[in-house]
Design an enzyme around this catalytic site. Structure first.
Site, mmCIF file in Angstrom:
data_model
loop_
_atom_site.group_PDB
_atom_site.id
_atom_site.type_symbol
_atom_site.label_atom_id
_atom_site.label_comp_id
_atom_site.label_asym_id
_atom_site.label_seq_id
_atom_site.Cartn_x
_atom_site.Cartn_y
_atom_site.Cartn_z
ATOM 1 N N ASP A 35 -6.544 -6.857 4.185
ATOM 2 C CA ASP A 35 -7.651 -6.183 3.499
ATOM 3 C C ASP A 35 -8.549 -7.224 2.837
ATOM 4 O OD1 ASP A 35 -9.139 -4.034 2.310
ATOM 5 O OD2 ASP A 35 -8.094 -4.464 0.428
ATOM 6 N N TYR A 37 0.822 -1.211 0.000
ATOM 7 C CA TYR A 37 0.000 0.000 0.000
ATOM 8 C C TYR A 37 0.857 1.263 0.000
ATOM 9 C CZ TYR A 37 -4.720 -1.857 0.862
ATOM 10 O OH TYR A 37 -5.948 -2.457 0.757
ATOM 11 N N LYS A 72 2.884 -15.284 2.553
ATOM 12 C CA LYS A 72 3.058 -16.026 1.302
ATOM 13 C C LYS A 72 4.552 -16.332 1.204
ATOM 14 C CE LYS A 72 1.653 -17.701 -2.715
ATOM 15 N NZ LYS A 72 0.788 -18.902 -2.829
ATOM 16 N N ASP A 124 -3.138 -18.185 0.611
ATOM 17 C CA ASP A 124 -4.114 -18.847 -0.277
ATOM 18 C C ASP A 124 -4.876 -19.943 0.469
ATOM 19 O OD1 ASP A 124 -1.724 -20.262 -0.219
ATOM 20 O OD2 ASP A 124 -1.693 -20.757 -2.351
ATOM 21 N N ASP A 158 -12.603 -8.825 4.113
ATOM 22 C CA ASP A 158 -13.847 -8.783 3.321
ATOM 23 C C ASP A 158 -14.398 -10.205 3.205
ATOM 24 O OD1 ASP A 158 -13.602 -6.011 2.844
ATOM 25 O OD2 ASP A 158 -14.351 -6.239 0.786
HETATM 26 C C1 IPM Z 1 -10.476 -0.858 3.946
HETATM 27 C C2 IPM Z 1 -10.660 -0.258 2.586
HETATM 28 C C3 IPM Z 1 -9.477 0.636 2.264
HETATM 29 C C4 IPM Z 1 -8.229 -0.226 2.281
HETATM 30 C C5 IPM Z 1 -9.582 1.402 0.937
HETATM 31 C C6 IPM Z 1 -10.833 2.237 0.870
HETATM 32 C C7 IPM Z 1 -8.361 2.243 0.693
HETATM 33 O O1 IPM Z 1 -10.841 -1.243 1.626
HETATM 34 O O2 IPM Z 1 -10.376 -0.112 4.929
HETATM 35 O O3 IPM Z 1 -10.437 -2.089 4.051
HETATM 36 O O4 IPM Z 1 -7.910 -0.879 1.282
HETATM 37 O O5 IPM Z 1 -7.559 -0.240 3.316
HETATM 38 MN MN MN Z 2 -10.987 -3.242 2.431
#
Ligand code: IPM
Ligand code: MN
Length: 352
Positions: A243, A141, A186, A219, A247
């Protein structure tokens, strides 16, 4: 106590979920004899529109001087031209970096009443209680980027010190829970991951001999997270893996709209935000799920203000609203959803 909370609504559904959450904090303050002042500032796309940059100096300055920061979400189609020089997300990354918030805690605890909303079988979800600790200010990042007509690059770099501090935070958290830490990397491909694995192993061996450490490749972790989520306690991983995995993990809880986060550093000030984005598709409709933001506010009470009983009260109130099936559209069967304000109101009514 008195606390000065900087509020950054941001873009999309950000302003809606944040303005639904502030009355919850006010209700907690009233009930427990605290006073919270809220100072609103711009971040993300709205800051680009108003100030020409996604993180105005005034916003960063206010955040540095606050007791805590409550954030909604940033980004949206208006600012998403891939060739744009400034993007809303840069503001989020810059404030995380600017405040030194290297440890991002993302708890995943599916709620019994919402199990039906998860695509995963309920019997795999009962008893799942995970905290992902995502490294937040390093890795790909933040590495140097290049772009030419024919190629592009993003550098992934980690220092020993960056790995040590986030592994320490995660191991300390594991020690306060079930004593199990899973470090995700990884290492079969990436040099940064081999360093990560070595450092994680040493920190835990030397400083947390009572914590059991397991290494997983990212993975296969993506698979295990769905096939045996109960096996995990605290998971620590680098920025981008964290990240993506969180999700994915939100699907265990049934909705991205239920996952809260706390971004912490060495100081007291932290940023508290839902893990979901600005959801431009539903923005402005008043139907977004406010629970992730309300649960983030609970983490704010706990981690930045030291108000454990108040934090637990907010979490219990959200649980009770879920028990009573006060569901927004992401969780409810068609026709049975409440709107954002009503869901937040249900939490306030259940606060003790
Ligand atoms: C999160 C979001 C952010 C990230 C984006 C919006 C930059 O996806 O907080 O998980 O990737 O950190
Ligand atoms: Mn995110």
């Amino acid at each position: 106590m008195h606390a000065n909370i900087v509020v950054l609504p941001g873009d999309g559904i950000g302003p809606e979920i944040v303005s639904a959450t502030l009355p919850v904090l006010e209700a907690v303050a009233a009930r427990h004899g605290h006073s919270f002042s809220f100072q609103e500032h711009d971040i993300g796309g709205i800051a680009i529109d108003r100030h020409g940059e996604p993180l105005p100096a005034s916003t960063l300055e206010a955040a540095k001087n606050a007791d805590a920061v409550l954030l909604g979400a940033v980004g949206g189609p208006k600012w998403s031209d891939p060739n744009a020089k400034v993007r809303p997300e840069q503001g989020l990354l810059a404030i995380r970096k600017g405040l030194g918030l290297f440890a991002n805690l993302r708890p995943v605890r599916p709620h019994a009443a919402a199990l039906g909303a998860s695509p995963i079988k309920s019997e795999l979800l009962e008893g799942v209680d995970i905290v992902v600790v995502r490294e937040l200010t390093g890795g790909i990042y933040f590495g140097d980027k290049t772009r030419s007509a024919t190629d592009a690059s993003d550098l992934c770099r980690y220092t020993v010190a960056e790995i040590e501090r986030v592994v320490r935070s995660a191991a300390a958290l594991a020690r306060s829970r079930r004593g199990h830490l899973t470090s995700v990397d990884k290492a079969n491909v990436l040099e940064t991951s081999r360093l990560w694995r070595d450092v994680a192993a040493r920190v835990v061996r030397e400083e947390f001999p009572d914590v059991t450490l397991e290494h997983q490749l990212v993975d296969s972790m993506a698979m295990h997270l769905l096939s045996r989520p109960r096996a995990y306690d605290v998971i620590v991983t680098e920025n981008m893996f964290g990240d993506i995995l969180t999700d994915e993990a939100s699907m265990l809880a049934g909705s991205l709209g239920l996952l809260a986060s706390a971004s912490l550093g060495d100081g007291k000030v932290g940023i508290y935000e839902p893990i979901h984005g600005s959801a431009p598709d539903i923005a402005g409709k008043g139907i977004a799920n406010p629970y992730a933001t309300i649960l983030s506010a609970a983490m704010l009470l706990r981690h930045s203000l030291g108000l454990e009983a108040e934090a637990a009260a907010v979490e219990a109130a959200v649980s009770s609203a879920l028990d009573d099936r006060v569901f927004t559209a992401d969780l409810a069967p068609a026709g049975q959803a409440v709107d954002t304000t009503r869901a937040a109101q249900a939490v306030i009514e259940r606060l003790r």
